[in-house]
Design a protein around this motif. Structure first.
Motif, PDB file in Angstrom:
ATOM      1  N   LYS A  72      40.640  -8.709  12.178  1.00  0.00           N
ATOM      2  CA  LYS A  72      41.784  -8.599  13.072  1.00  0.00           C
ATOM      3  C   LYS A  72      42.775  -9.737  12.873  1.00  0.00           C
ATOM      4  CE  LYS A  72      39.386  -5.942  16.568  1.00  0.00           C
ATOM      5  NZ  LYS A  72      38.842  -5.904  17.925  1.00  0.00           N
ATOM      6  N   ASN A  73      42.298 -10.890  12.355  1.00  0.00           N
ATOM      7  CA  ASN A  73      43.201 -12.011  12.123  1.00  0.00           C
ATOM      8  C   ASN A  73      43.928 -11.911  10.780  1.00  0.00           C
ATOM      9  OD1 ASN A  73      41.245 -12.673  10.272  1.00  0.00           O
ATOM     10  ND2 ASN A  73      40.598 -14.554  11.290  1.00  0.00           N
ATOM     11  N   GLY A  74      43.736 -10.796  10.056  1.00  0.00           N
ATOM     12  CA  GLY A  74      44.465 -10.563   8.808  1.00  0.00           C
ATOM     13  C   GLY A  74      43.707 -10.928   7.547  1.00  0.00           C
ATOM     14  N   LEU A  75      42.578 -11.604   7.666  1.00  0.00           N
ATOM     15  CA  LEU A  75      41.802 -11.977   6.487  1.00  0.00           C
ATOM     16  C   LEU A  75      41.036 -10.776   5.944  1.00  0.00           C
ATOM     17  CD1 LEU A  75      40.328 -15.412   7.634  1.00  0.00           C
ATOM     18  CD2 LEU A  75      42.227 -15.015   6.054  1.00  0.00           C
ATOM     19  N   GLN A  76      40.815 -10.795   4.651  1.00  0.00           N
ATOM     20  CA  GLN A  76      40.003  -9.767   4.001  1.00  0.00           C
ATOM     21  C   GLN A  76      38.974 -10.456   3.124  1.00  0.00           C
ATOM     22  OE1 GLN A  76      42.550  -7.228   1.688  1.00  0.00           O
ATOM     23  NE2 GLN A  76      42.688  -5.730   3.317  1.00  0.00           N
ATOM     24  N   TYR A  77      37.800  -9.864   3.062  1.00  0.00           N
ATOM     25  CA  TYR A  77      36.793 -10.356   2.133  1.00  0.00           C
ATOM     26  C   TYR A  77      35.875  -9.220   1.742  1.00  0.00           C
ATOM     27  CZ  TYR A  77      33.649 -10.675   6.139  1.00  0.00           C
ATOM     28  OH  TYR A  77      32.888 -10.390   7.230  1.00  0.00           O
ATOM     29  N   CYS A  78      35.108  -9.451   0.708  1.00  0.00           N
ATOM     30  CA  CYS A  78      34.210  -8.432   0.177  1.00  0.00           C
ATOM     31  C   CYS A  78      32.770  -8.782   0.525  1.00  0.00           C
ATOM     32  CB  CYS A  78      34.354  -8.330  -1.337  1.00  0.00           C
ATOM     33  SG  CYS A  78      35.994  -7.801  -1.854  1.00  0.00           S
ATOM     34  N   LEU A  79      31.997  -7.754   0.837  1.00  0.00           N
ATOM     35  CA  LEU A  79      30.570  -7.925   1.116  1.00  0.00           C
ATOM     36  C   LEU A  79      29.766  -7.474  -0.085  1.00  0.00           C
ATOM     37  CD1 LEU A  79      30.386  -6.578   4.755  1.00  0.00           C
ATOM     38  CD2 LEU A  79      30.271  -8.946   4.018  1.00  0.00           C
ATOM     39  N   ASN A  80      28.617  -8.084  -0.251  1.00  0.00           N
ATOM     40  CA  ASN A  80      27.717  -7.722  -1.330  1.00  0.00           C
ATOM     41  C   ASN A  80      26.931  -6.479  -0.923  1.00  0.00           C
ATOM     42  OD1 ASN A  80      25.899  -7.560  -3.401  1.00  0.00           O
ATOM     43  ND2 ASN A  80      24.949  -9.546  -3.029  1.00  0.00           N
ATOM     44  N   PRO A  81      27.153  -5.341  -1.578  1.00  0.00           N
ATOM     45  CA  PRO A  81      26.436  -4.125  -1.192  1.00  0.00           C
ATOM     46  C   PRO A  81      24.946  -4.182  -1.482  1.00  0.00           C
ATOM     47  CG  PRO A  81      27.797  -3.709  -3.113  1.00  0.00           C
ATOM     48  CD  PRO A  81      28.093  -5.105  -2.659  1.00  0.00           C
ATOM     49  N   LYS A  82      24.510  -5.135  -2.316  1.00  0.00           N
ATOM     50  CA  LYS A  82      23.090  -5.254  -2.640  1.00  0.00           C
ATOM     51  C   LYS A  82      22.360  -6.225  -1.725  1.00  0.00           C
ATOM     52  CE  LYS A  82      23.800  -4.055  -7.441  1.00  0.00           C
ATOM     53  NZ  LYS A  82      23.666  -4.450  -8.839  1.00  0.00           N
ATOM     54  N   ALA A  83      23.074  -6.861  -0.807  1.00  0.00           N
ATOM     55  CA  ALA A  83      22.455  -7.805   0.121  1.00  0.00           C
ATOM     56  C   ALA A  83      21.545  -7.049   1.094  1.00  0.00           C
ATOM     57  CB  ALA A  83      23.519  -8.577   0.887  1.00  0.00           C
ATOM     58  N   GLU A  84      20.514  -7.705   1.548  1.00  0.00           N
ATOM     59  CA  GLU A  84      19.520  -7.076   2.421  1.00  0.00           C
ATOM     60  C   GLU A  84      20.154  -6.561   3.718  1.00  0.00           C
ATOM     61  OE1 GLU A  84      16.089  -5.439   3.614  1.00  0.00           O
ATOM     62  OE2 GLU A  84      16.401  -6.390   1.673  1.00  0.00           O
ATOM     63  N   ASN A  85      21.054  -7.359   4.334  1.00  0.00           N
ATOM     64  CA  ASN A  85      21.661  -6.907   5.588  1.00  0.00           C
ATOM     65  C   ASN A  85      22.553  -5.685   5.380  1.00  0.00           C
ATOM     66  OD1 ASN A  85      23.639  -8.299   4.226  1.00  0.00           O
ATOM     67  ND2 ASN A  85      24.273  -9.545   5.962  1.00  0.00           N
TER      68      ASN A  85
END
Length: 109
Positions: free
Chosen positions: A64-77
């Motif tokens: 919501k603050n405008g930042l974007q980042y990528c998540l690791n799809p292979k991470a356990e969570n």
């Protein structure tokens, strides 16, 4: 002398084409994060499937603050989240009902 100029021009053209191809073959995510933020902060999640420009599954989170980042799809969570989404989808999909056709025999007396 003319051959050298022609060779240099050909070399520059090849380098320019190679750089252009390398740019178009990039993934959206250069770095990925393992940590997941609070769901209240998330505005949008994009799941980008593998394509001709990138052979990886990418998950882009917009906050919501405008930042974007990528998540690791292979991470356990992330694997846990994927499993819970699949389970939720299974529960929401109605089971097929057996077709009940009633055959009424009309008898005229």
């Amino acid at each position: 002398m003319d051959n050298r100029v022609l060779l240099l021009l050909t070399l520059c053209t090849c380098m320019a084409l190679a750089q252009n191809m390398a740019v178009s073959q990039r993934c959206t995510c250069r770095r990925v994060r393992e940590k997941f933020v609070a769901p209240k902060q998330i505005m949008d999640i994009q799941i980008l499937p593998p394509s001709h420009s990138c052979d990886k599954l990418e998950i882009v989170v917009s906050l919501k603050n405008g930042l974007q980042y990528c998540l690791n799809p292979k991470a356990e969570n992330m694997q846990k989240i994927f499993r819970s989404i699949v389970e939720m989808k299974k529960k929401m999909t109605p089971a097929p009902r057996p077709s009940t056709t009633t055959s009424s025999s009309a008898s005229d007396e």
